[in-house]
Design an enzyme around this catalytic site. Structure first.
Site, short mmCIF file in Angstrom:
data_model
loop_
_atom_site.label_atom_id
_atom_site.label_comp_id
_atom_site.label_asym_id
_atom_site.label_seq_id
_atom_site.Cartn_x
_atom_site.Cartn_y
_atom_site.Cartn_z
N ARG A 159 0.82 -1.24 0.00
CA ARG A 159 0.00 0.00 0.00
C ARG A 159 0.84 1.27 0.00
NH1 ARG A 159 -3.59 -2.83 3.65
NH2 ARG A 159 -5.21 -3.77 2.36
N LYS B 59 3.36 11.46 -11.33
CA LYS B 59 2.43 10.65 -12.13
C LYS B 59 3.10 9.32 -12.43
CE LYS B 59 -0.43 13.98 -14.60
NZ LYS B 59 -0.74 14.54 -15.94
N GLU C 225 10.06 17.76 -25.03
CA GLU C 225 9.45 18.08 -23.72
C GLU C 225 10.13 19.30 -23.08
OE1 GLU C 225 6.70 16.62 -22.70
OE2 GLU C 225 6.73 14.47 -23.15
N LYS D 160 8.36 22.63 -14.37
CA LYS D 160 7.39 21.58 -14.05
C LYS D 160 7.02 21.62 -12.57
CE LYS D 160 5.77 17.01 -14.49
NZ LYS D 160 5.73 15.75 -15.18
N GLU E 125 -3.76 17.59 -10.81
CA GLU E 125 -4.31 17.99 -12.11
C GLU E 125 -5.81 18.29 -12.06
OE1 GLU E 125 -2.46 16.15 -15.56
OE2 GLU E 125 -4.37 16.26 -16.62
N ARG F 225 -2.39 22.04 -14.14
CA ARG F 225 -1.38 21.02 -14.49
C ARG F 225 -1.62 20.46 -15.89
NH1 ARG F 225 1.46 16.19 -10.96
NH2 ARG F 225 2.55 15.27 -12.74
N ASN G 64 0.28 19.09 -20.66
CA ASN G 64 -0.12 18.16 -21.72
C ASN G 64 -0.21 18.83 -23.08
OD1 ASN G 64 -0.40 15.61 -20.45
ND2 ASN G 64 -2.18 16.42 -19.37
N HIS H 116 -0.22 16.72 -26.17
CA HIS H 116 -0.40 15.32 -25.78
C HIS H 116 -1.75 14.74 -26.23
CE1 HIS H 116 3.19 16.14 -23.52
NE2 HIS H 116 3.21 14.95 -22.96
N HIS I 260 -0.84 11.48 -27.91
CA HIS I 260 -1.25 10.17 -27.37
C HIS I 260 -2.12 9.41 -28.37
CE1 HIS I 260 -0.59 11.12 -22.79
NE2 HIS I 260 0.53 10.85 -23.43
N HIS J 196 7.54 8.55 -27.80
CA HIS J 196 6.62 9.49 -27.15
C HIS J 196 6.93 10.95 -27.49
CE1 HIS J 196 3.95 11.13 -24.11
NE2 HIS J 196 4.96 11.81 -23.60
P1 NAD Z 1 12.00 4.95 -22.52
O1 NAD Z 1 11.93 4.84 -21.05
O2 NAD Z 1 11.38 3.86 -23.32
O3 NAD Z 1 13.53 5.11 -22.94
C1 NAD Z 1 13.85 5.22 -24.30
C2 NAD Z 1 14.95 4.21 -24.71
O4 NAD Z 1 16.19 4.70 -24.25
C3 NAD Z 1 14.79 2.82 -24.12
O5 NAD Z 1 15.10 1.89 -25.11
C4 NAD Z 1 15.84 2.78 -23.02
O6 NAD Z 1 16.32 1.48 -22.77
C5 NAD Z 1 16.90 3.67 -23.57
N1 NAD Z 1 17.74 4.34 -22.59
C6 NAD Z 1 17.35 4.95 -21.45
N2 NAD Z 1 18.36 5.61 -20.90
C7 NAD Z 1 19.43 5.42 -21.68
C8 NAD Z 1 20.77 5.87 -21.64
N3 NAD Z 1 21.20 6.72 -20.70
N4 NAD Z 1 21.63 5.46 -22.60
C9 NAD Z 1 21.19 4.65 -23.61
N5 NAD Z 1 19.91 4.22 -23.72
C10 NAD Z 1 19.06 4.60 -22.76
O7 NAD Z 1 11.34 6.30 -23.04
P2 NAD Z 1 11.27 7.80 -22.47
O8 NAD Z 1 11.17 8.64 -23.67
O9 NAD Z 1 12.29 8.06 -21.46
O10 NAD Z 1 9.88 7.82 -21.69
C11 NAD Z 1 8.66 7.69 -22.37
C12 NAD Z 1 7.60 7.32 -21.35
O11 NAD Z 1 7.50 8.34 -20.38
C13 NAD Z 1 6.24 7.16 -21.97
O12 NAD Z 1 5.68 5.96 -21.50
C14 NAD Z 1 5.45 8.35 -21.43
O13 NAD Z 1 4.09 8.08 -21.29
C15 NAD Z 1 6.12 8.57 -20.11
N6 NAD Z 1 5.96 9.92 -19.57
C16 NAD Z 1 5.51 10.05 -18.31
C17 NAD Z 1 5.37 11.30 -17.74
C18 NAD Z 1 4.96 11.44 -16.31
O14 NAD Z 1 4.71 12.57 -15.86
N7 NAD Z 1 4.89 10.37 -15.55
C19 NAD Z 1 5.70 12.44 -18.49
C20 NAD Z 1 6.17 12.28 -19.80
C21 NAD Z 1 6.29 11.01 -20.33
N1 GLY Z 2 3.64 15.11 -18.11
C1 GLY Z 2 2.44 15.71 -17.65
C2 GLY Z 2 2.33 15.83 -16.19
O1 GLY Z 2 3.19 15.41 -15.45
O2 GLY Z 2 1.35 16.34 -15.71
#
Ligand code: NAD
Ligand code: GLY
Length: 386
Positions: free
Chosen positions: A133, A155, A197, A238, A248, A252, A256, A259, A263, A278
């Protein structure tokens, strides 16, 4: 509201951005070489054990140094690794990660450490939110996107067959360590996608930062003070929004920008990173959001066109036609948009703009306007002016 503040910190002298969320407050540290000192910083949070969640690519590069740093600080360490890529934000992987944390006997006082990009951060953060939890967790983001966006703000979640990020929880990290040196190994395509971003913060509310980003793009890629500044400034932007609206309820949603379109396009390509990652979806989405704003008479066609041109100058995709294999029909995209978390009372919400740095939340956007716009975009004939 308490202000987001900066102050210098120890060791490699990182920039410290504080996120003042009361009992959920935490620091984001930004700087080169932070991974080596991660053990002491994490041990200082009072844990005796850490479950590191990562992906196979990041594990091969950075799990060893992190393991050594954590053990060196007296922590018991276990590792759970998932396949790289969006496909790991799944129920199956969530179960595996939760089981891995439980098998490692991680207790409430211990920590989950997310070492990786946004996929790992979202997945590990959600597992931390629900195992026993709620366990504390630390974000060690290793992509540019994760350092400037996903690791900050709490998030967490996974995807459902109905759409992206539809199952999750708000769960703030206890600490974010953004070691900007680990970005040296990031593939150029991922770095550029993450930069979407970064420029997003300029397009939302900070026109001078948008200009600065364009001007300093080569230095940011090279790594050095400009990269650290881009990451820290993004985190400040941020953090400010998150502190004002943690869950949000309003403002907040500005984060997006791009997005709603992005998305929907990601869903159309079934989250296949060979076709779209992404940040690329966000880049197309931001260009579309400005052209849509121009079509609605909210911003000038010249401004919308210049945003598109400047994103293209950074090597980012800005058109539906940029998606290999196609981005889907207007009706398919519209159907995907109705699963967006910002849909309220069956009505679509978009982040639109009156100009660069002048974005706002627009509720109740008529579906017919969106369809007409997407039809024009699909024919390559929406506003291009300027
Ligand atoms: P990802 O986590 O898939 O990483 C991209 C690629 O880079 C992967 O293949 C990974 O193995 C590789 N990688 C990571 N670090 C590396 C490094 N230092 N050197 C070499 N390779 C490396 O993708 P991302 O773009 O980091 O994240 C996308 C995700 O984030 C999506 O699912 C999106 O929905 C989410 N997201 C979440 C929020 C939030 O607020 N929680 C905000 C924006 C995006
Ligand atoms: N990436 C959008 C948020 O964190 O609200």
């Amino acid at each position: 509201m308490t202000a987001v503040t900066d102050s210098p910190a120890r060791d490699v002298d990182p920039v410290q951005v504080h996120v003042p969320l009361g009992e959920r407050a935490y620091d984001i540290l930004v700087g080169r070489g932070l991974l080596a000192g991660a053990g002491q910083r994490i041990a200082a949070l009072g844990a005796r054990a850490a479950a590191v969640v990562t992906d196979d690519t990041v594990a091969a590069l950075y799990a060893g140094p992190l393991d050594a740093a954590l053990r060196g600080a007296g922590l018991r360490v276990s590792l759970v690794s998932v396949a790289p890529g969006e496909g790991s934000k799944s129920f199956g992987d969530l179960e595996r990660v939760c089981d891995g944390i439980l098998a490692a006997r991680i207790e409430r006082g211990d920590l989950v450490v997310a070492l990786g990009g946004g996929v790992v951060g979202d997945l590990a953060g959600f597992a931390a939110a629900i195992v026993r939890r709620g366990l504390r967790f630390v974000q060690i983001p290793t992509t540019l996107l994760a350092q400037v966006d996903s690791s900050v703000g709490g998030k967490t979640g996974i995807n459902s067959r109905h759409g992206k990020n539809l199952v999750g929880a708000f769960h703030q990290p206890s600490l974010v360590l953004a070691d900007t040196a680990v970005l040296d190994t990031l593939p150029a395509r991922e770095f550029r996608a993450g930069f979407a971003e970064v420029v997003k913060y300029g397009l939302i509310a900070d026109a001078p930062f948008f200009d600065w980003c364009l001007e300093h793009w080569p230095e940011i890629q090279a790594g050095g003070p400009a990269r650290d500044h881009a990451v820290a400034q993004s985190c400040r932007a941020k953090a400010k929004v998150v502190v004002a609206d943690e869950r949000e309820d309003g403002e907040r949603a500005l984060l997006n920008l791009g997005h709603t379109f992005g998305h929907a396009i990601e869903r159309q390509v079934a989250y296949d990173s060979r076709r779209l990652v992404h940040g690329e979806g966000v880049a197309i989405g931001m260009a579309l959001a400005f052209r849509f704003s121009a079509q609605l008479g909210l911003c000038s066609p010249e401004v919308a066109a210049s945003v598109g041109t400047r994103l293209e100058a950074l090597g980012m995709p800005t058109e539906l036609a940029c998606v290999p294999g196609g981005a889907g029909t207007p009706d398919e995209l519209l159907a995907a948009m109705y699963q967006d978390k910002k849909v309220a009372g069956g009505e679509l919400t978009f982040i639109l703009a009156r100009g660069i740095g002048q974005s706002f939340v627009a509720k109740g956007v008529p579906a017919d306007n969106v369809r007409t716009f997407l039809e024009a975009e699909s024919r390559g004939r929406s506003i291009r002016g300027g």
